[in-house]
Design an enzyme around this catalytic site. Sequence first.
Site, PDB file in Angstrom:
ATOM      1  CG  HIS B 306      21.547  28.839  27.229  1.00 32.81           C
ATOM      2  ND1 HIS B 306      21.172  29.695  28.780  1.00 32.81           N
ATOM      3  CD2 HIS B 306      22.994  29.016  27.007  1.00 32.81           C
ATOM      4  CE1 HIS B 306      22.625  29.590  28.954  1.00 32.81           C
ATOM      5  NE2 HIS B 306      23.262  29.646  27.540  1.00 32.81           N
ATOM      6  CE  LYS B 406      31.331  24.206  23.524  1.00 39.89           C
ATOM      7  NZ  LYS B 406      30.823  26.080  23.893  1.00 39.89           N
TER       8      LYS B 406
END
Lengths: 391, 555
Positions: B306, B406
Amino acid sequence: MAQDLAAAPIARSVPEIERQLAAAWAAERERRAGRTESHVLARSSVSNLVVVAGQPETAQRCAAIVGATAGRHPSRTLILGVADPDGPAGLEARVEALSIPTPSGAALTGAETVYVAARGETGRHLASIILPLLVHDLPVALWWPVDPQFHSHRADRLLALADRLIVDGSEWAGDGLDRLAALADVAGRSRLPVADFALLRQYRWREALASVYDLPDLRPHLRSVRAITVEFATVEGQPAYLANIVRPVYHVAWLASRLGMSVVTPMRSEPDGCRTAVLRQGGHAVAAEWRPASSDLGPGSTVRVEIVSRHGRDELAGVVAADERSVQVTVQDRGRERAHRIYAAPRLREVELLERAIDDRAGDRIAAEALAVAGRLLAVDVPAAGRPGAR
Amino acid sequence: MRGRDSGQREPRTMSPRRASGASEPPRTARELREARLVAHRRRRADASANPLRAGLRLDRAPDPCAFVLLGATGDLAHRKVLPAIYELWRTNLLPAEFSVVAVARRPYTDESFAAEVRASLARYSRVQPVDESVWAELARRITYHQLDFGDGPGFERLSAHLDQLDAAHGTAGNRLFYLAVQPSQVTEIVRQIGQTGMDHESRSGGWRRVVIEKPFGRDSESARHLNHEVTRVLRESQVYRIDHYLGKETVRNLLVFRFGNGIFEPVWNRSYVDHVQITVAESIGVETRGSFYEETGAARDILQNHLLQLLSLVAMEPPTSFEADALRDQKVEVLRAMAPPDPDAVRRSIVRGQYGLGWVRGTAVAGYREEPEVDPLSETETYVAGRFIIDDWRWSGVPFYLRAGKRLPERATEIAVQFKEVPLRLFRETSGDPEPNVLTMRIQPDEGILLRFAAKVPGLGLDVRTVNMDFDYGTSFVADSPDAYETLILDALLGDASLFTRADEVEAAWGIVTPMIEGWAAMPAPRFPNYPAGTWGPEEAEQLLAREGRRWRRI
């Protein structure tokens, strides 16, 4: 859901309208103060939409449609009506600011509607009201929903300020063909991109007709069309000539424009209520026929389109029919059914039509070419369709 | 056995330049054959274009084909792939001559599998309720084929089944194999496809395409091996490596933003840009994917694909056309211009982190090592940030700061281009210096574009304040966007590989990330956890920018 943020008092001049627009957004900023941390409230505008509504009931109907499209097209909309044409000159206007939540609910998008009723002499100078109220540098779409007078002084002034004209040929009085001819003439001369709901309504028909020839082995038939027949609905007991047949004419015009056909004999009425024309594709003639049919659909609605082609010894018939919710496609190869498919494709609502009318830049060239052929079918000397908007 | 012995053939991996297909003439006989086949197809497509499609949603419809979904009982198939197929069918974007062949190990009948799909649509289709008449038409076209992926005769039967479908449904020998399977199963399936000749395209009709899901390897060597194995059987033009990120509406909008607006290109270079920040932040933890994440980590999961994809889109030169290889040639050039980090660069320029317990959005959450299926002494990184340099004429000296993690305070993906300060501070006597201009492209959520600039505060003085001009995609176009899988599956059916990753791109990206991972392995064990859940990552990440007088954007 849209919510009315400000229903201001009546404005009686353009400066008053401008003040009320500013006040409406100032009130909105104040209302939202503290809710956003860092972002200055920005009003999103993608176009100006000018609606030549005429009667109050038309204005209301258009306002409802515009309100429903405001989410996709946050625009400044001017809805213009004419009241008391013989009375003293003047105007009365009302300003409305709309906030529409985005699908995520995280933000609102804004749109503005200005209702203007012009009285007396002012009604004959609508452009002078419109011009100062346009959002700068945004395109102007002119929506003329009911019976536009294309060859008039007012039309000349209004069309001159528009980047796009939106009409609904299927709503025109009588068979609609005089106005269609006038529209083809105006569009051909002005190069103004035209979005006609009557043509946009046929989108599902066009996709269905195109799908007949997606199979590579059937594609050569597109160069060998011999007949195009369009059946249209009429009201039982009423003569066929009373039905508005703008949509059926567009079917043939669109096919002819896409398939490189020229008009040999313009449309004429036959004694049995049919209308016919002769086209030419390459070295062969193509018979076009519009045939009235008894149907539950509204008068002038297309009931069925059939394209017959002959390639070598193969004769192929592509038949498309539609109802409210779906389109049915049947392909007959030498009389045998080769394919049948039902597409779930509901009839477009007016809100969707307006959205497409504003959005569909890719369709401009296609529409211009179809309209030019429609003009020729109606014996109008339309110049070859140039690039729409290249004015 | 029908097919050729693919094991005896030379691999069809192209050299990086050759893979572009545009830059150099074909050199080998195989390249020449492929070039001829491609040219033949293009000529045939041009000559046979359907003129009635001009101005419609698709200027050409997908060819009749069989969609062969391997791994059809898995989560990805039911959550994403089958709902996307249903939506494409519902909106009449698929041809009538279409069939879905679901392939997996578990025993199902056609009917029982269709019932499972129907239940999944009720949960995952983005348009509810499911239209029963539309579904019935699609269900008629779904068959189930039970198959163990190591079972050669089973693939022979699958091949025969597909031939039967060609006759029954008119699918014309065209097949799209969608591999919604574990990464370890990809090479075996591709080998079986080759063994049975199902990869074999011919001029008389019948294309064969294979869609492969990421991850495309877990380091340079495994990626090369995977590409080698895949291209032993398939030509590169038959392979569609799917990274669903590239199908997102706003990522596609990036291309429009850069190349559809003339005003940005003149300032899109080292003369005006101070630095670029790209952030992919997630507020969630590893959820139920603890064991997967233990094997992956943020560098492999986000940075390699990504983040580097976004970087290539931002930094690439304008392509000459929007054809697949023209676009991908430019993207891969960016990756090739980035030097692989040596051990010293890994120490200086890359930061890794792992979240400990903390609070996210007002809720107490566990640390990574306390998550299910996670080693209590795990050294897997849940955060990665790095400073990268693109050594080319346009970007030389401009740092690109990339971060992903995260359990950060919020979910956000954005690209921020910070421009240089004005050369002369005319307003230094005023109450506040204007901050440098920033152009931010938000990918999610609240997709949009924001420009920060200085404005005078109204009044007699000369106070300057920084303001944001904010274009919100959602508020300018309140419209439903297609799911990324719909976009990408339709593209694969149409043979448009623009939004799919090419082999050389994958290997170039691993060429940057693998040395990082190897560098970490050679370093002392990290002191994890090093950032509390709900914060913007470890302190070292702040220092990475602070030592150059910069800071991460507040998101």
